[in-house]
Every structure is written in C-alpha cells, then in structure tokens.
Motif scaffolding. Structure first.
Motif, PDB file in Angstrom:
ATOM      1  N   ILE A 193       0.850  -1.186   0.000  1.00  0.00           N
ATOM      2  CA  ILE A 193       0.000   0.000   0.000  1.00  0.00           C
ATOM      3  C   ILE A 193       0.888   1.240   0.000  1.00  0.00           C
ATOM      4  N   GLU A 194       0.608   2.175  -0.894  1.00  0.00           N
ATOM      5  CA  GLU A 194       1.368   3.410  -0.961  1.00  0.00           C
ATOM      6  C   GLU A 194       0.691   4.545  -0.221  1.00  0.00           C
ATOM      7  N   GLU A 195      -0.645   4.569  -0.253  1.00  0.00           N
ATOM      8  CA  GLU A 195      -1.369   5.684   0.351  1.00  0.00           C
ATOM      9  C   GLU A 195      -2.822   5.271   0.554  1.00  0.00           C
ATOM     10  N   THR A 229       1.657   3.845   6.473  1.00  0.00           N
ATOM     11  CA  THR A 229       1.780   4.568   5.213  1.00  0.00           C
ATOM     12  C   THR A 229       1.027   5.888   5.331  1.00  0.00           C
ATOM     13  N   ARG A 230       1.067   6.685   4.286  1.00  0.00           N
ATOM     14  CA  ARG A 230       0.390   7.985   4.328  1.00  0.00           C
ATOM     15  C   ARG A 230      -1.122   7.783   4.359  1.00  0.00           C
ATOM     16  N   ARG A 270      -1.246  10.472 -10.863  1.00  0.00           N
ATOM     17  CA  ARG A 270      -1.099   9.086 -11.320  1.00  0.00           C
ATOM     18  C   ARG A 270      -2.383   8.598 -11.993  1.00  0.00           C
TER      19      ARG A 270
END
Length: 60
Positions: A4-6, A24-25, A37
């Motif tokens: 997971i990135e965000e 994460t963020r 993106r």
C-alpha cells in the motif's frame, strides 16, 4: 499484491471504525500525487471510458 502506498478519502470512513494503521500515508482527501497518477493512467488508456455492457436498464 503490491504494498500500500497511500490511503485516501479517510474523511468518509464511517463513525465507530478504528483509525487505520500509520504504516503509510493516510490522507483525508485525494492527494495531488494520486490524482496525477490517475490522470496519466487514463491518458495511457487513450482517454477512453470502458464500455460497461453488463448493466441492463437504467441505474437508480
């Protein structure tokens, strides 16, 4: 599965749910990076909208 990135749109999380982990963020809205993106992914698709022929009749 990729990491997971965000996490986005946390302000719409229902009341009573525990807060998400801080690994994460976590943002309450869509971030500019996320929207960028998303835009470029749509551009790579040729700005097309996939045909959804599985919907029969009007949506309510």
């Amino acid at each position: 599965m990729p990491a997971i990135e965000e996490r986005t749109m946390l302000r719409d999380m229902p009341e009573g749910f525990s807060p998400p982990p801080q690994d994460t963020r976590n943002s309450s809205r869509w971030s500019a990076g996320f929207m960028t993106r998303l835009f470029w992914a749509w551009a790579r698709m040729g700005f097309r909208t996939p045909k959804q022929d599985w919907v029969k009749g009007p949506l309510q």
